[in-house]
Write a protein that holds these residues in place. Sequence first.
Motif, mmCIF file in Angstrom:
data_model
loop_
_atom_site.group_PDB
_atom_site.id
_atom_site.type_symbol
_atom_site.label_atom_id
_atom_site.label_comp_id
_atom_site.label_asym_id
_atom_site.label_seq_id
_atom_site.Cartn_x
_atom_site.Cartn_y
_atom_site.Cartn_z
ATOM 1 N N ASP A 252 0.825 -1.203 0.000
ATOM 2 C CA ASP A 252 0.000 0.000 0.000
ATOM 3 C C ASP A 252 0.865 1.261 0.000
ATOM 4 N N GLY A 253 0.532 2.183 -0.873
ATOM 5 C CA GLY A 253 1.273 3.451 -0.910
ATOM 6 C C GLY A 253 2.596 3.366 -1.652
ATOM 7 N N ARG A 254 3.011 2.154 -2.038
ATOM 8 C CA ARG A 254 4.274 2.017 -2.769
ATOM 9 C C ARG A 254 4.057 1.389 -4.144
ATOM 10 N N ASP A 255 3.222 0.358 -4.192
ATOM 11 C CA ASP A 255 3.015 -0.378 -5.448
ATOM 12 C C ASP A 255 1.679 0.019 -6.074
ATOM 13 N N PHE A 256 1.691 0.273 -7.368
ATOM 14 C CA PHE A 256 0.471 0.733 -8.048
ATOM 15 C C PHE A 256 0.312 0.014 -9.385
ATOM 16 N N PHE A 257 -0.920 -0.337 -9.708
ATOM 17 C CA PHE A 257 -1.191 -0.905 -11.031
ATOM 18 C C PHE A 257 -1.284 0.225 -12.049
ATOM 19 N N VAL A 258 -0.518 0.115 -13.100
ATOM 20 C CA VAL A 258 -0.497 1.173 -14.111
ATOM 21 C C VAL A 258 -1.866 1.326 -14.764
ATOM 22 N N ASP A 259 -2.534 0.185 -15.055
ATOM 23 C CA ASP A 259 -3.838 0.315 -15.738
ATOM 24 C C ASP A 259 -4.858 1.043 -14.873
ATOM 25 N N ASP A 260 -4.761 0.908 -13.535
ATOM 26 C CA ASP A 260 -5.652 1.676 -12.643
ATOM 27 C C ASP A 260 -5.327 3.165 -12.727
ATOM 28 N N LEU A 261 -4.034 3.467 -12.610
ATOM 29 C CA LEU A 261 -3.625 4.886 -12.585
ATOM 30 C C LEU A 261 -3.941 5.590 -13.905
ATOM 31 N N LEU A 262 -3.808 4.847 -15.003
ATOM 32 C CA LEU A 262 -3.949 5.483 -16.318
ATOM 33 C C LEU A 262 -5.340 6.063 -16.543
ATOM 34 N N ARG A 263 -6.323 5.560 -15.788
ATOM 35 C CA ARG A 263 -7.687 6.107 -15.953
ATOM 36 C C ARG A 263 -7.702 7.615 -15.735
ATOM 37 N N ASP A 264 -6.849 8.089 -14.830
ATOM 38 C CA ASP A 264 -6.808 9.537 -14.555
ATOM 39 C C ASP A 264 -6.064 10.315 -15.625
ATOM 40 N N PHE A 265 -5.393 9.608 -16.528
ATOM 41 C CA PHE A 265 -4.563 10.315 -17.522
ATOM 42 C C PHE A 265 -5.082 10.135 -18.946
ATOM 43 N N ARG A 266 -6.296 9.609 -19.050
ATOM 44 C CA ARG A 266 -6.854 9.364 -20.382
ATOM 45 C C ARG A 266 -6.877 10.662 -21.194
ATOM 46 N N GLY A 267 -6.348 10.596 -22.405
ATOM 47 C CA GLY A 267 -6.394 11.769 -23.300
ATOM 48 C C GLY A 267 -5.364 12.834 -22.977
ATOM 49 N N LYS A 268 -4.536 12.624 -21.966
ATOM 50 C CA LYS A 268 -3.527 13.637 -21.593
ATOM 51 C C LYS A 268 -2.414 13.690 -22.650
ATOM 52 N N ARG A 269 -1.947 14.896 -22.903
ATOM 53 C CA ARG A 269 -0.822 15.080 -23.820
ATOM 54 C C ARG A 269 0.291 15.818 -23.075
ATOM 55 N N VAL A 270 1.505 15.438 -23.361
ATOM 56 C CA VAL A 270 2.663 16.041 -22.700
ATOM 57 C C VAL A 270 3.599 16.543 -23.785
ATOM 58 N N ASP A 271 3.916 17.801 -23.784
ATOM 59 C CA ASP A 271 4.866 18.281 -24.795
ATOM 60 C C ASP A 271 6.219 17.628 -24.574
ATOM 61 N N PRO A 272 6.867 17.207 -25.660
ATOM 62 C CA PRO A 272 8.220 16.653 -25.490
ATOM 63 C C PRO A 272 9.115 17.723 -24.858
ATOM 64 N N VAL A 273 9.935 17.321 -23.912
ATOM 65 C CA VAL A 273 10.827 18.285 -23.259
ATOM 66 C C VAL A 273 12.038 18.523 -24.168
ATOM 67 N N VAL A 274 12.302 19.791 -24.437
ATOM 68 C CA VAL A 274 13.418 20.145 -25.324
ATOM 69 C C VAL A 274 14.714 19.908 -24.563
ATOM 70 N N MET A 275 15.509 18.940 -25.044
ATOM 71 C CA MET A 275 16.707 18.522 -24.311
ATOM 72 C C MET A 275 17.980 18.900 -25.062
ATOM 73 N N PRO A 276 19.048 19.156 -24.323
ATOM 74 C CA PRO A 276 20.328 19.359 -25.016
ATOM 75 C C PRO A 276 20.782 18.047 -25.659
ATOM 76 N N ALA A 277 21.425 18.152 -26.814
ATOM 77 C CA ALA A 277 21.880 16.943 -27.523
ATOM 78 C C ALA A 277 22.735 16.078 -26.620
ATOM 79 N N GLU A 278 23.552 16.700 -25.787
ATOM 80 C CA GLU A 278 24.464 15.901 -24.963
ATOM 81 C C GLU A 278 23.855 15.534 -23.610
ATOM 82 N N GLY A 279 22.527 15.689 -23.476
ATOM 83 C CA GLY A 279 21.829 15.147 -22.309
ATOM 84 C C GLY A 279 21.901 13.622 -22.331
ATOM 85 N N ILE A 280 21.461 12.994 -21.230
ATOM 86 C CA ILE A 280 21.574 11.526 -21.123
ATOM 87 C C ILE A 280 20.244 10.873 -21.485
#
Length: 680
Positions: A252-280
């Motif tokens: 409890d509080g540590r382990d989560f089912f991804v399919d449960d959590l994803l219900r809250d993120f349906r349709g969400k879009r995240v802009d790609p983060v602009v990274m420096p070429a030499e980032g990891i």
Amino acid sequence: MATQRESVEASESEVAVHWKEEEYFYPPRDFIAQANMTDKKVYERFSLDNFPDCFKEYADMLDWYQSWHTTLDTSDAPCWKWFVGGKINACYNCVDRHLAKHRNKAALIFVPEPEEEPPVAVTYQELFVRVNEFAALLRDFAGLKAGDRVTIHMPMVPELPITMLACARLGVIHSVVFGGFSGHACGDRVADSKSHVIVTMDGYYRNGRLLDHKANADVAIHVAEEAGQKVDKVLVWRRLPGKYLSGSPMVDGRDFFVDDLLRDFRGKRVDPVVMPAEGILFLMYTSGTTGKPKAAQHSIGGYLSYVTGTSKYIQDIHPEDVYWCMADIGWITGHSYIVYGPLALAATSVVYEGVPTYPDAGRPWRIAERLNVNILHTAPTAIRGLRKFGPDEPAKYNYHFKHMTTVGEPIEPEIWKWYYHHVGKGKAVIVDTWWQTENGGFLCSTMPAIHPMKPGSAGPPVPGIHPVIYDEQSKELPAGSNKAGNICIRNPWPGSMQTLWGDRDRYVSTYYGKYCKNRDSKDWRDWPYLAGDAAMLAADGYYRILGRVDDVINVAGHRLGTKEIESCCLQVPEVAEAAVVARKDEMKGKVPDVYIALSPGFAPSEAIKQAVMNAIEESIGKIARPNHVYLVPDMPKTRSGKIMRRVLSALSNDAVDVGDVTTLMNPEVVEQIRQMVATH
Ligand code: WTA
């Protein structure tokens, strides 16, 4: 006598190699007609005179937010920085940019191991949706941001590349641990990378069994905590959503089912983060000669450019191809040539959950027939297994490969020819690609429409790679010298690791310590990269890799490649697999011990042992005569299928402790072989 022995040892680096030259095989005309790269001038464009700017050709295959101002920055030598000033996002390049043209095309085709579960295609549009939703979850639920590390311990399912791409979208550094590794091994890597989050899966199918995988996360967390690293969250994908396949309790509080959590993120879009070429982009752990695992740290812009360019030219991937690499995504081959390279080129990349010989050795050819796979990428160990268990299977299926790859270890000419004639049906080109986790992408390989193939030889260096073979005195061994030495690369290249994660000293000493010309130099010419493999260069410019230098046996002052001896054994028709290790010998220093697994249907006999002895003596000479030939029931193998020569070597040398065998696929054979060796 003593003097003579010394003089032999003094010239040890200049090794006589006794390998017979093989014939060329030429690429078919219809392959050449459709190939991405047919122009020999590519090698001029990538010559040292045009270094480092030549690599713009690969970087230009990508979309950049901002172009770089410095192609190669050597100011922190030998930690090379590529495309400095450039801004990029790897996920954008593998997903978003393909939507306009390829939205409805399959990006991934998942083939579950149970044959009654049909393949599942994930289109580029669907990949976009799923990556965005999971990236939103990682950011908003797990609190991850650019530069954080996440350890991913997952089987071969589409959720694995989805997880990796979601990390890349956020600039989060992924560290994928091979799914077959134990919880303990995973925990060591969690601690070393300082990950707060583990992404895993409840279970998966392998060799007909449903494996409980989530239990490994519990062990990993415990091991990491002992090493001082606390894990806050475990994100558990479910192989069959809604069902829980693991016996391990969810904390409890540590382990989560991804399919449960994803219900809250349906349709969400995240802009790609602009990274420096030499980032990891990611960390990839690999074993060294000393115990502690080390992580190769790979960049975003350089790495992605290199795998895209080599996927296009060497793998000959076109967007319309169906490409299947049988490696595991948990290894570098899977990162570069299942996920990043093929997806950057908008290909369709097949992800197969299980083992190639399940439920029988016809499975890969059924998959190829059903999905219309036309590019196959696999390893000698898989080819040997398929040849052993189903030599006649390929002929039963109607598939057509234009191109086949082999990677990971030297391939014996016998095995190469079976791959060519039986799997490729004489119609596919083969590329034998030599490279390492540390390198990001291929170093040596024929260019498939330009060069003929030569069984057992990787071929010339790929464009922009300039190898050199040094002896122990840093003297160059020229082409055609018939001597093997330490293969190095003269120049940096964009796919190369940036350093070993958190251990710059080990990076410098392992890869540059031996041949660096001036440790204060900022000139790349002073820093040849040491691969740790023994190799020889034939007069035609083809490199033949003999194996790790620590796989070389010194018999009475003669260095013999274990691979070379193994290759002789495979000339005996009954032999399916051979492994050669060094046994300590009072007189000769070391002598080879040979372990043989026979093809099904053949019983062990003295005659076979004798045939193996004769084959070795005939091809190499009496010097290579083995101490013993053991006909074993099976080879001890890692979960990725590599023969564990370390274990055999311990048995040959009467070691009581053979080391950790927990990661073996078949630990039970170790005792059987021990008995055999003891009673011999
Ligand atoms: C060996 C796998 C001969 C080599 C991509 C290297 C090969 C080590 C070949 C790296 C090949 C890889 N011919 N030997 N075509 N490809 N090797 O890090 O000894 O898992 O140093 O990377 O595999 O293994 P790694």
